[in-house]
Design an enzyme around this catalytic site. Structure first.
Site, mmCIF file in Angstrom:
data_model
loop_
_atom_site.group_PDB
_atom_site.id
_atom_site.type_symbol
_atom_site.label_atom_id
_atom_site.label_comp_id
_atom_site.label_asym_id
_atom_site.label_seq_id
_atom_site.Cartn_x
_atom_site.Cartn_y
_atom_site.Cartn_z
ATOM 1 N N TYR A 85 0.834 -1.202 0.000
ATOM 2 C CA TYR A 85 0.000 0.000 0.000
ATOM 3 C C TYR A 85 0.876 1.262 0.000
ATOM 4 C CZ TYR A 85 -4.204 -2.749 1.148
ATOM 5 O OH TYR A 85 -5.247 -3.631 1.127
ATOM 6 N N PRO A 122 -16.756 -3.593 1.025
ATOM 7 C CA PRO A 122 -18.165 -3.854 1.352
ATOM 8 C C PRO A 122 -19.148 -3.035 0.521
ATOM 9 C CG PRO A 122 -17.134 -2.534 3.067
ATOM 10 C CD PRO A 122 -16.036 -2.976 2.154
ATOM 11 N N LEU A 123 -18.654 -1.969 -0.133
ATOM 12 C CA LEU A 123 -19.519 -1.159 -1.004
ATOM 13 C C LEU A 123 -19.157 -1.324 -2.479
ATOM 14 C CD1 LEU A 123 -19.740 2.158 1.078
ATOM 15 C CD2 LEU A 123 -21.277 0.179 1.099
ATOM 16 N N GLY A 159 -16.347 -0.940 -4.158
ATOM 17 C CA GLY A 159 -15.608 0.179 -4.731
ATOM 18 C C GLY A 159 -16.408 1.466 -4.831
ATOM 19 N N GLY A 185 -24.146 5.228 -3.244
ATOM 20 C CA GLY A 185 -24.840 6.368 -3.851
ATOM 21 C C GLY A 185 -24.140 6.886 -5.084
#
Length: 327
Positions: free
Chosen positions: A52, A211-212, A214, A219
């Site tokens: 990272y 969990p979304l 990416g 929204g």
């Protein structure tokens, strides 16, 4: 807010602070503020990887975390520090993978960058089927015996890889894996087939990254309309949006009709799934942390989750393999 990590006695927050944005998307001063903000709100599970920070250089994020840890003598004891090994760190043929040489040398390098004498959870970033499990466990057991690693985890493994790893560890009378970190969300539901069932069978905690998806479930359409999309305007979110635009539009309308933030709903759904220990959130602002925290208190009614299953159906008939596809 806190739970045990799999079959261990280690207690971790149900949200993990993901640090993949530190370096390139989040500058170091703000990264330090986010870590302090998260810790003050009870998030003690901090997740990173040796690669990272690649937008600056590989290893940069671990250095950022190390400088933050050095800022207060109490921080290291409060944080459950997780990093990963296996992805390429250089051009050398041995600067990658899960050979004993790379596991041990990469651990030493991560310890230096993090400015600590031990890693709480050392995760294999990807499975390496070219290396025998006896070699991997020999290296990991050595690091544990030396006190440089407390627990060993995996990431992006298949269900049968978890079984192979645990059976090899069992033959050595080793604890083996204590967690698996996988991508799992309303769009990516394949872990329900074998990964999560295997983790549950072996007493592994499940940590969820993306969990979304990416940002797809955060929204994205509203953000695109207002030109405020960042992560959701690239990568897997863009690819998935092209294929699932109607479902995403209906999802955002469903959330709006109930006065709910799509990002909070997506996180709450993941956290509510059987076998899930914690979800990794990759915030860029304190508001992102607050939104993720609010998901811990959101209980979605059965009628709502049934509609989510209609919009983002599970694989085949749902449930685990092989029953999910048997007629």
């Amino acid at each position: 807010m806190h739970t045990q990590l799999g079959r261990t006695g280690l207690r971790v927050s149900r949200l993990a602070l993901g640090t993949v944005n530190f370096g390139g998307r989040v500058e170091e001063p703000e990264a330090h503020r986010l870590m302090t903000y998260a810790l003050e709100r009870g998030i003690n599970l901090f997740d990173t990887a040796n690669t990272y920070g690649w937008r600056v250089y590989k290893g940069y994020t671990e250095e950022v975390i190390g400088r933050w840890l050095a800022g207060s003598p109490s921080r290291r004891d409060q944080v459950v520090l997780c990093t990963k090994v296996g992805d390429p760190m250089g051009d050398g043929v041995n600067d990658r993978g899960l050979s004993a040489r790379n596991i041990i040398s990469a651990c030493e390098a991560s310890l230096r960058r993090l400015g600590t004498d031990h890693i709480d959870l050392y995760q294999m970033h990807h499975v390496d089927r070219t290396v025998p499990w006896d070699e991997i466990w020999q290296a990991m057991d050595q690091l544990v015996a030396q006190g440089k690693v407390r627990y060993v985890g995996s990431s992006n493994f298949a269900g049968w890889d978890l079984a192979a790893a645990q059976e090899a560890a069992r033959r050595r009378n080793s604890l083996g894996l204590v967690s698996e970190q996988c991508a799992y969300n309303l769009v990516t539901r394949h872990p329900e087939l074998e990964i999560i069932p295997a983790a549950q069978a072996y007493g592994l905690g499940v940590l969820v990254w993306s969990p979304l998806h990416g940002g797809l479930l955060g929204g994205v359409l509203d953000k695109l309309r207002t030109d405020s999309a960042v992560k959701s305007a690239q990568g897997r979110a863009v690819t998935a949006l092209a294929e699932r635009r109607d479902a995403v539009e209906a999802y955002e309308k469903l959330c709006a009709d109930h006065g709910l933030d799509p990002a909070v709903v997506g996180m709450a759904w993941t956290l509510s799934r059987p076998g899930v220990t914690a979800a990794v959130t990759g915030p860029r602002t304190p508001d992102h942390i607050d939104g993720a925290l609010s998901a811990l208190d959101l209980s979605l009614p059965e009628s709502f989750t049934a509609r989510l299953d209609e919009l983002f159906p599970p694989v085949a008939r749902g449930g685990s393999a092989p029953d999910c596809w048997l007629s």
